[in-house]
Design a protein around this motif. Structure first.
Motif, mmCIF file in Angstrom:
data_model
loop_
_atom_site.group_PDB
_atom_site.id
_atom_site.type_symbol
_atom_site.label_atom_id
_atom_site.label_comp_id
_atom_site.label_asym_id
_atom_site.label_seq_id
_atom_site.Cartn_x
_atom_site.Cartn_y
_atom_site.Cartn_z
ATOM 1 N N GLU A 80 89.791 -56.669 -55.707
ATOM 2 C CA GLU A 80 90.055 -57.556 -54.585
ATOM 3 C C GLU A 80 91.477 -58.116 -54.646
ATOM 4 O OE1 GLU A 80 87.486 -57.642 -56.532
ATOM 5 O OE2 GLU A 80 85.809 -57.089 -55.206
ATOM 6 N N ALA A 81 91.915 -58.550 -55.833
ATOM 7 C CA ALA A 81 93.257 -59.124 -55.957
ATOM 8 C C ALA A 81 94.331 -58.074 -55.696
ATOM 9 C CB ALA A 81 93.441 -59.729 -57.347
ATOM 10 N N LEU A 82 94.116 -56.883 -56.217
ATOM 11 C CA LEU A 82 95.113 -55.827 -56.025
ATOM 12 C C LEU A 82 95.153 -55.396 -54.560
ATOM 13 C CD1 LEU A 82 97.177 -53.977 -57.368
ATOM 14 C CD2 LEU A 82 95.331 -52.322 -57.774
ATOM 15 N N ALA A 83 93.978 -55.357 -53.888
ATOM 16 C CA ALA A 83 93.953 -54.984 -52.481
ATOM 17 C C ALA A 83 94.732 -55.998 -51.646
ATOM 18 C CB ALA A 83 92.516 -54.867 -51.995
ATOM 19 N N ALA A 84 94.567 -57.304 -51.937
ATOM 20 C CA ALA A 84 95.313 -58.330 -51.206
ATOM 21 C C ALA A 84 96.816 -58.191 -51.457
ATOM 22 C CB ALA A 84 94.827 -59.718 -51.626
ATOM 23 N N GLU A 85 97.170 -57.894 -52.687
ATOM 24 C CA GLU A 85 98.595 -57.724 -53.029
ATOM 25 C C GLU A 85 99.190 -56.530 -52.297
ATOM 26 O OE1 GLU A 85 101.214 -56.560 -57.002
ATOM 27 O OE2 GLU A 85 99.272 -57.595 -57.229
ATOM 28 N N TRP A 86 98.444 -55.412 -52.247
ATOM 29 C CA TRP A 86 98.955 -54.223 -51.572
ATOM 30 C C TRP A 86 99.016 -54.435 -50.059
ATOM 31 C CZ3 TRP A 86 96.716 -49.160 -54.136
ATOM 32 C CH2 TRP A 86 97.238 -49.048 -55.446
ATOM 33 N N ALA A 87 98.043 -55.185 -49.505
ATOM 34 C CA ALA A 87 98.072 -55.463 -48.068
ATOM 35 C C ALA A 87 99.326 -56.245 -47.710
ATOM 36 C CB ALA A 87 96.820 -56.231 -47.656
ATOM 37 N N GLN A 88 99.679 -57.235 -48.543
ATOM 38 C CA GLN A 88 100.887 -58.014 -48.291
ATOM 39 C C GLN A 88 102.138 -57.145 -48.402
ATOM 40 O OE1 GLN A 88 101.015 -61.326 -47.318
ATOM 41 N NE2 GLN A 88 103.168 -60.765 -46.976
ATOM 42 N N ALA A 89 102.148 -56.242 -49.390
ATOM 43 C CA ALA A 89 103.300 -55.356 -49.565
ATOM 44 C C ALA A 89 103.457 -54.418 -48.378
ATOM 45 C CB ALA A 89 103.142 -54.555 -50.856
ATOM 46 N N VAL A 90 102.331 -53.904 -47.855
ATOM 47 C CA VAL A 90 102.390 -53.023 -46.686
ATOM 48 C C VAL A 90 102.874 -53.800 -45.469
ATOM 49 C CG1 VAL A 90 100.972 -51.698 -45.071
ATOM 50 C CG2 VAL A 90 100.669 -51.412 -47.536
ATOM 51 N N ASP A 91 102.377 -55.041 -45.277
ATOM 52 C CA ASP A 91 102.832 -55.872 -44.162
ATOM 53 C C ASP A 91 104.335 -56.094 -44.224
ATOM 54 O OD1 ASP A 91 100.805 -56.391 -42.423
ATOM 55 O OD2 ASP A 91 100.034 -58.126 -43.515
ATOM 56 N N ASP A 92 104.834 -56.451 -45.404
ATOM 57 C CA ASP A 92 106.272 -56.708 -45.556
ATOM 58 C C ASP A 92 107.092 -55.457 -45.266
ATOM 59 O OD1 ASP A 92 105.600 -59.250 -46.273
ATOM 60 O OD2 ASP A 92 105.797 -58.924 -48.445
ATOM 61 N N ALA A 93 106.617 -54.294 -45.754
ATOM 62 C CA ALA A 93 107.356 -53.053 -45.543
ATOM 63 C C ALA A 93 107.398 -52.667 -44.068
ATOM 64 C CB ALA A 93 106.734 -51.935 -46.369
ATOM 65 N N LEU A 94 106.254 -52.805 -43.393
ATOM 66 C CA LEU A 94 106.221 -52.458 -41.971
ATOM 67 C C LEU A 94 107.074 -53.418 -41.147
ATOM 68 C CD1 LEU A 94 102.447 -51.543 -41.527
ATOM 69 C CD2 LEU A 94 104.404 -49.978 -41.448
ATOM 70 N N THR A 95 107.029 -54.695 -41.463
ATOM 71 C CA THR A 95 107.849 -55.670 -40.735
ATOM 72 C C THR A 95 109.331 -55.363 -40.924
ATOM 73 O OG1 THR A 95 106.143 -57.369 -41.027
ATOM 74 C CG2 THR A 95 108.369 -58.115 -40.486
ATOM 75 N N ARG A 96 109.716 -55.073 -42.155
ATOM 76 C CA ARG A 96 111.121 -54.761 -42.440
ATOM 77 C C ARG A 96 111.557 -53.502 -41.701
ATOM 78 N NH1 ARG A 96 110.658 -55.375 -47.410
ATOM 79 N NH2 ARG A 96 110.155 -53.209 -47.969
ATOM 80 N N ALA A 97 110.697 -52.479 -41.690
ATOM 81 C CA ALA A 97 111.033 -51.240 -40.999
ATOM 82 C C ALA A 97 111.098 -51.449 -39.480
ATOM 83 C CB ALA A 97 109.995 -50.166 -41.332
ATOM 84 N N GLN A 98 110.215 -52.290 -38.969
ATOM 85 C CA GLN A 98 110.221 -52.564 -37.530
ATOM 86 C C GLN A 98 111.497 -53.291 -37.120
ATOM 87 O OE1 GLN A 98 106.980 -55.070 -36.254
ATOM 88 N NE2 GLN A 98 106.966 -54.192 -34.194
ATOM 89 N N GLU A 99 111.926 -54.246 -37.925
ATOM 90 C CA GLU A 99 113.165 -54.974 -37.626
ATOM 91 C C GLU A 99 114.372 -54.035 -37.650
ATOM 92 O OE1 GLU A 99 113.279 -58.022 -40.510
ATOM 93 O OE2 GLU A 99 111.806 -59.313 -39.480
#
Length: 388
Positions: A80-99
């Protein structure tokens, strides 16, 4: 796993996929999501419904990556902790790529920057992995080079006390030296991250092609070993091979080094040397020398022969215990040719000096005893020949 050159996640293998294939799948899903930036939504974590149990990170209804129990164990945390960490990392990567895609240059500019950054980042990663291995391999090579050199030096010291045969010493020293080098190269290959067995297998598969390409080198190497083993000549011998004559200074595994009497160095390939006709002038300690003396038909040949036989042993370098022979070689049109044979040391310098001394001694003895030399006034005393 990277997105537009930026590291996002570190993934390992699963039961059905290796790490590289898993990374490619996740990168492909993220790239497809960026094709439609308007549908992007924050990543969420749900229970996995596929074959692999765990938690899935989902973006816009697309399962991006599944966090497995193995992933959690590798990262020393819970699923559960690793899934939350990876979800945040994916969100940050997609936001950065979108910008980036909405910024200067649009999608084209973002792709160019991404490609350049990816190339440099991968280069950096490769350098981080390879430089320590390369330094370790160089250190191994240096250590084995020092060990091989030290072994060769110690063997030289030992052989000077135990074995006086320089050829045997040279054979053992060279085999030991190159054997240590071979071991060092295998260890260096392992330090670089290659499997030595795989390397050896690969070399075996290409051995036939290498054999044809390097046949001359291999032939010289094998011939060098045979020369050192069979010893048709030794270090310090004076040999004649082809048009070259001189002292054998070194026998390498590729070529033999011969120093001619005028100081030049000739490197003769061992394959040529092994298959050629060799004259070893110093295989025996003694060598017979010959000079030719020309006398007129009016000379008492028996008396002249006695004078020469008595005089030659007094010449410097001639062995007095060996008999001097004087024979009629040929009856010429104007004079008689006498062959004078004597024995001396087989070394070139001693042999040449003895020949010169014998010629001078014969001339003096004939003149002192009133035996005339033939006309014309200028005559070569002897054509020097070696019949031994």
């Amino acid at each position: 796993m990277r997105l537009e050159g930026q590291a996002v996640l570190r993934l390992g293998p699963t039961d059905t996929l290796d790490a590289r294939s898993r990374v490619r799948n996740v990168e492909a899903r993220l790239e497809s999501l960026l094709e439609r930036p308007e549908v992007l939504s924050p990543a969420r974590v749900e229970a996995s419904t596929g074959e692999t149990p765990g938690r899935s990170v989902i973006v816009a209804g697309v399962p991006v990556v599944t966090v497995t129990e193995t992933d959690a164990q590798d990262n020393l945390t819970s699923v559960e902790a690793l899934a939350a960490e990876w979800a945040q990392a994916v969100d940050d990567a997609l936001t950065r790529a979108q910008e980036r895609r909405l910024g200067f240059g649009g999608r084209f500019g973002a792709e160019v920057r991404s490609s350049v950054e990816t190339a440099f980042l991968r280069l950096g990663d490769s350098a981080i992995r390879l430089v320590p291995r390369l330094l370790a391999a160089l250190l191994v090579v240096g250590l084995f080079w020092a060990l091989a050199s030290l072994t060769r030096y110690l063997l030289r010291l030992v052989f000077r006390l135990v074995i006086s045969d320089l050829t045997v010493e040279n054979l053992i020293r060279q085999l030991s030296y190159y054997a240590i080098w071979a071991i060092g190269l295998v260890v260096a290959t392992d330090a670089l991250g290659f499997d030595p067995e795989t390397v050896v297998t690969g070399l075996g598969l290409t051995g036939l092609a290498l054999g044809f390409a390097l046949k001359d080198i291999i032939s010289n190497f094998v011939s060098g070993l045979l020369i050192l083993w069979l010893r048709p000549f030794q270090l310090g011998d004076q040999i004649i091979v082809g048009s070259s004559e001189g002292n054998v200074e070194r026998i390498h595994l590729r070529a033999t080094e011969i120093r001619t009497y005028d100081g030049r160095v000739v490197m003769v390939p061992n394959a040529e040397l092994f298959t050629s006709r060799i004259i070893n002038n110093t295989a025996a300690p003694l060598r017979r020398g010959n000079i030719t003396v020309f006398l007129g038909y009016d000379v008492d040949l028996e008396r002249a022969a006695e004078v020469i036989r008595a005089a030659v042993p007094d010449a410097e370098g001639v062995l007095a215990e060996r008999p001097v022979t004087v024979r009629v070689r040929q009856l010429g049109s104007a004079d008689v040719e006498l062959d004078v044979a004597f024995w001396t040391d087989s070394r070139r310098s001693d042999f040449a000096n003895a020949l010169s001394a014998v010629q001078i001694t014969v001339i003096d003895a004939l003149r002192r005893n009133g035996i005339p030399l033939p006309n014309p006034d200028v005559r070569l005393l002897g054509n020097l020949e070696d019949h031994g």
